[in-house]
Write an enzyme that holds these catalytic residues in place. Structure first.
Site: not given
Ligand SMILES: C[S@@+](CC[C@H](N)C(=O)[O-])C[C@H]1O[C@@H](n2cnc3c(N)ncnc32)[C@H](O)[C@@H]1O
Length: 348
Positions: A203, A231, A249
């Site tokens: 993350d 990512f 999503h």
């Molecule tokens: C809606 S949250 C979901 C977190 C976890 N998977 C959960 O369901 O509890 C989306 C996650 O994507 C991560 N995220 C957003 N952009 C990202 C990036 N460019 N690279 C890696 N992670 C990222 C955020 O930091 C966050 O933790």
């Protein structure tokens, strides 16, 4: 033959028109920590006003509003106690929804929903329009809100993680990467259920900063690496299974395909891709489940600028990224009140 469509009963429509009012009342209660202050027993509105530094006559009216919502009980005039429902706003309560209330009622989400018209007119995330930042750039610049967001996600994910670990056999894999895995709540539950499995929580730095404590608390820290990265550039290479919960999503189709292509590049021909997401119905009905999914879809439109998708839309995303849908397993979470599925895809 034309079919007559019955109008919504006025009381339902009234509730919909004024639905923002209880949401903000619950947010203010969570912000002031009312439930924590009543954890040891009933208190007078005067005493609560002193400790919260609020305007006593207004707090009294506010506590009465909480009683009308069933979150407090006015046990005698001006004396308030927590109800069983209100107790779910306590910080230390298993199944606490305090962080969720703080997240949805807090400035970022609240202002974005207030600008929903802009999103519907343009297709642009209202949050992006207001702040000039995508949701995760915004969180990176606001650590306190990031911490609430991460905790709110983890509170919901804790319920989902149990169902994921119980539904899918992870013991046949050696390595797993949780892409956008936040504070590690999901991967911790999976690793607990599969003692030979090793994992990575991948993350942004702001997303997984609290993962080491979470993994240690679950007793799986020595089997799980915490890796910070983006990512959209790449994901850790060579795992047997890549899981992404509530990640795809958040993004439009182009950005989603980019993430999935990076997973495809990282995985072997025998690898698996698992998404934990809602699967939108092909046709909407006025049912509680469809309503929950549609409201979250609109939240995705207004706040991060993503979308919930139908099975056909997932198939199209997978095809564009070099995967094919293998199966969709509906998950039983919170007695069916969280409408999520495990979506398995395989490389093609
Ligand atoms: C809606 S949250 C979901 C977190 C976890 N998977 C959960 O369901 O509890 C989306 C996650 O994507 C991560 N995220 C957003 N952009 C990202 C990036 N460019 N690279 C890696 N992670 C990222 C955020 O930091 C966050 O933790």
């Amino acid at each position: 033959m034309s079919r007559e469509v019955a109008g919504a009963p006025p009381s339902t429509l009234m509730q919909q028109i004024t639905g923002f009012m209880p949401a903000q009342v619950v947010y203010v209660a969570a912000h002031l920590g009312i439930a924590d202050l009543l954890a040891d027993g009933a208190k007078s509105s005067e005493a609560l006003a002193r400790v919260t530094g609020t305007h006593a006559p207004s707090l009294h009216r506010f506590l009465r509003a909480l009683a009308s919502l069933g979150l407090l009980d006015e046990i005698k005039p001006s004396q308030f106690a927590l109800t069983a429902t209100g107790a779910h706003l306590r910080t230390d309560m298993p199944g606490s929804l305090r962080n969720l209330a703080l997240m949805f009622g807090g400035e970022h989400s609240w202002r974005s929903w207030g600008d929903l018209l802009h999103s519907v007119r343009t297709g642009e995330s209202a949050a992006q329009h207001i702040y000039g930042l995508d949701s995760f750039e915004y969180l990176a610049a606001h650590p306190k809100e990031a911490s609430i967001f991460n905790a709110a996600m983890a509170d919901i994910t804790r319920e989902v993680a149990r169902a994921v670990a119980a539904t899918y056999d992870f013991s046949r894999f050696r390595t797993i990467v949780d892409v956008g895995g936040g504070n590690g709540t999901l991967i911790a539950a999976i690793l607990v259920g599969a003692p030979a499995l090793r994992g990575v929580v991948f993350d942004l730095q702001t997303g997984n900063a609290e993962a080491p404590q979470q993994l240690a608390a679950a007793g799986v820290a020595e089997r799980c690496e915490v890796v910070a990265g983006d990512f959209f550039r790449s994901v850790p290479n060579g795992a047997d299974v890549y899981v992404l919960k509530s990640v795809i999503h958040d993004w439009d189709d182009d950005r989603s395909v980019l993430i999935l292509k990076n997973c495809r590049r990282a995985t072997s021909a025998n690898g698996k891709l698992l998404l934990v997401e809602r699967v939108m119905p092909m046709r909407m009905q006025a049912s509680p489940s469809h309503q929950r999914m549609a409201m979250i879809d609109i939240n995705m439109l207004a706040v991060p600028g993503g979308r919930e998708r139908t099975e056909a839309e997932y198939r199209a995303l997978f095809a564009a990224a070099g995967f094919a849908l293998a199966q969709i397993l509906p998950l039983s979470v919170l007695s069916g009140r969280l409408d999520v599925s495990l979506i398995e895809a395989v490389p093609v």
